[in-house]
Design a protein around this motif. Structure first.
Motif, short mmCIF file in Angstrom:
data_model
loop_
_atom_site.label_atom_id
_atom_site.label_comp_id
_atom_site.label_asym_id
_atom_site.label_seq_id
_atom_site.Cartn_x
_atom_site.Cartn_y
_atom_site.Cartn_z
N HIS A 52 1.85 4.04 -16.83
CA HIS A 52 2.10 5.11 -15.70
C HIS A 52 2.38 6.53 -16.61
O HIS A 52 2.68 6.84 -17.56
CB HIS A 52 3.75 4.68 -15.36
CG HIS A 52 4.18 5.43 -14.37
ND1 HIS A 52 4.72 6.68 -14.40
CD2 HIS A 52 4.19 5.09 -12.84
CE1 HIS A 52 5.00 7.15 -13.28
NE2 HIS A 52 4.62 6.21 -12.27
N PRO A 53 1.74 7.54 -15.65
CA PRO A 53 1.83 8.79 -16.20
C PRO A 53 3.18 9.31 -16.99
O PRO A 53 2.99 9.96 -18.11
CB PRO A 53 1.49 9.87 -15.10
CG PRO A 53 0.73 8.77 -14.16
CD PRO A 53 1.40 7.52 -14.24
N PHE A 54 4.09 8.95 -16.54
CA PHE A 54 5.53 9.38 -17.24
C PHE A 54 5.83 8.58 -18.41
O PHE A 54 6.20 9.21 -19.61
CB PHE A 54 6.71 9.21 -16.33
CG PHE A 54 6.63 10.25 -15.21
CD1 PHE A 54 6.53 11.52 -15.31
CD2 PHE A 54 7.10 9.58 -13.80
CE1 PHE A 54 6.85 12.48 -14.28
CE2 PHE A 54 7.05 10.59 -12.93
CZ PHE A 54 6.94 12.20 -12.97
N GLY B 273 -2.67 17.10 -24.45
CA GLY B 273 -1.60 16.48 -23.91
C GLY B 273 -2.24 15.95 -22.48
O GLY B 273 -1.76 14.80 -22.14
N ALA B 274 -2.89 16.72 -21.99
CA ALA B 274 -3.48 16.52 -20.49
C ALA B 274 -4.47 15.19 -20.47
O ALA B 274 -4.42 14.18 -19.97
CB ALA B 274 -4.11 17.97 -19.64
N LEU B 275 -5.12 15.40 -21.66
CA LEU B 275 -6.34 14.13 -21.40
C LEU B 275 -5.78 12.98 -22.30
O LEU B 275 -6.40 12.03 -21.90
CB LEU B 275 -7.66 14.81 -22.42
CG LEU B 275 -8.46 15.80 -21.62
CD1 LEU B 275 -9.50 16.47 -22.21
CD2 LEU B 275 -9.18 15.07 -20.50
N LEU B 276 -4.92 13.32 -22.94
CA LEU B 276 -4.03 12.02 -23.65
C LEU B 276 -3.22 11.24 -22.45
O LEU B 276 -3.46 10.06 -22.44
CB LEU B 276 -3.18 12.44 -24.62
CG LEU B 276 -2.54 11.04 -25.51
CD1 LEU B 276 -3.58 10.02 -26.07
CD2 LEU B 276 -1.49 11.73 -26.45
N THR B 277 -2.88 11.80 -21.77
CA THR B 277 -2.16 11.33 -20.42
C THR B 277 -3.16 10.78 -19.59
O THR B 277 -3.00 9.43 -19.02
CB THR B 277 -1.26 12.31 -19.50
OG1 THR B 277 -0.27 12.95 -20.71
CG2 THR B 277 -0.77 11.65 -18.46
N TRP B 278 -4.26 11.44 -19.19
CA TRP B 278 -5.37 10.81 -18.39
C TRP B 278 -5.80 9.48 -19.08
O TRP B 278 -6.14 8.67 -18.45
CB TRP B 278 -6.41 11.82 -18.53
CG TRP B 278 -7.75 11.14 -17.65
CD1 TRP B 278 -7.85 11.30 -16.20
CD2 TRP B 278 -8.68 10.68 -18.34
NE1 TRP B 278 -9.08 10.69 -16.08
CE2 TRP B 278 -9.92 10.29 -17.26
CE3 TRP B 278 -9.37 10.52 -19.61
CZ2 TRP B 278 -11.05 9.79 -17.64
CZ3 TRP B 278 -10.66 9.89 -19.72
CH2 TRP B 278 -11.23 9.65 -18.95
#
Length: 288
Positions: A60-62, A47-52
């Motif tokens: 946008h991050p959201f 989840g973290a790296l997919l958002t990055w």
């Protein structure tokens, strides 16, 4: 002194919100599917790296968080329907299934970790998001941390309302309390268990996305958060969603207070808490 106390409390609330999300995901997976999923932290990493990745592509991050939600839910759902359902079918007893499922989840953990390493390498990755400071209760706090706290609280409350107010939520609670009785009332236990495993992955992925907004992330981050999730779940009570929420904020506060003096002692404090709790109240704070 007051400013220091405020910093500790605010830091504890922020991390407590993240810990609550992480542990609620693990709690619902264990409470219904009866799987102590030690690969939980790797979903946080995804989840973290997919958002990055999406943020680097101009998303946008959201919005990246929302885009990743269906994918991460699908990973958990399909994983249960293909691997854990088959494992349940061939296990001679419930106890054997739980033990085998935990061993299989170790394998899943290493598979996801290595796929992540192949895609993203093991270097630290981060991005700037609302890093300016705002005045909050008389102290300067980065805006992104307050946003993450608000998001984690909103997600936690919405999830709790989903469990208590929706038809599916009531089926999930029934399956958690007594799967046999729920099945007699028409609840499709296998389907509900797969949905719960997907929801657990979804909450973990959301937590990972929120973490990427305030910290640098990498492909080796998963195991640490798995350990924290297990500690919070045991602290709150195995399978108890309110207990996981409460335990997450308690652990966040303790971690923030200990980190103020020496950040390296945070995990030591967590382990001391869990050892004391297991000796004094093995069922956890809100365990049945």
């Amino acid at each position: 002194m007051l400013k220091t106390l405020l910093n500790v409390v605010i830091g504890g609330l922020i991390m407590g919100g993240i810990y609550a999300l992480i542990s609620m995901g693990l709690s619902i997976q264990y409470g219904v599917a009866r799987i102590l999923n030690v690969s939980h932290g790797e979903i946080i990493m995804v989840g973290a790296l997919l958002t990055w990745t999406l943020q680097n592509a101009g998303v946008h991050p959201f919005l990246a968080l929302l885009i990743g939600c269906p994918l991460i839910f699908a990973i958990g759902f399909v994983l249960h329907r293909t691997v854990y359902k088959r494992l349940r079918d061939i296990s001679p007893s419930q106890g054997a299934f739980e033990g085998n499922a935990m061993l299989v989840s170790f394998g899943v953990m290493y598979v996801i970790a290595n796929i992540g390493m192949f895609i993203w390498s093991n270097q630290q990755k981060g991005y700037n998001f609302m890093t300016y400071a705002v005045n909050f209760l008389g102290t300067a706090v980065p805006a992104n941390r307050l946003v993450v706290l608000l998001c984690s609280l909103v997600i936690s409350v919405l999830f709790y309302l989903f469990l208590t107010r929706s038809r599916l939520g009531k089926a999930i609670r029934a399956a958690s309390q007594d799967a046999s009785a729920a099945a007699l009332m028409g609840v499709k236990i296998t389907t509900v268990a797969a949905i719960c495993f997907g929801i657990g992955a979804l909450l973990a992925g959301m937590a990972g996305a929120l973490l990427s907004m305030i910290y640098q992330v990498n492909t080796t981050m998963g195991m640490g958060y798995t350990v924290i999730a297990i500690i919070v779940v045991v602290l709150g009570g195995m399978g108890s969603i309110p207990g996981s929420m409460l335990g997450g904020f308690i652990l966040g506060m303790i971690g923030s207070a200990v980190s103020y003096y020496d950040p390296s002692l945070s995990m030591v404090a967590y382990y001391v808490i869990i050892m004391v709790l297991l000796l004094l109240r093995p069922k956890g704070l809100l365990g049945r």
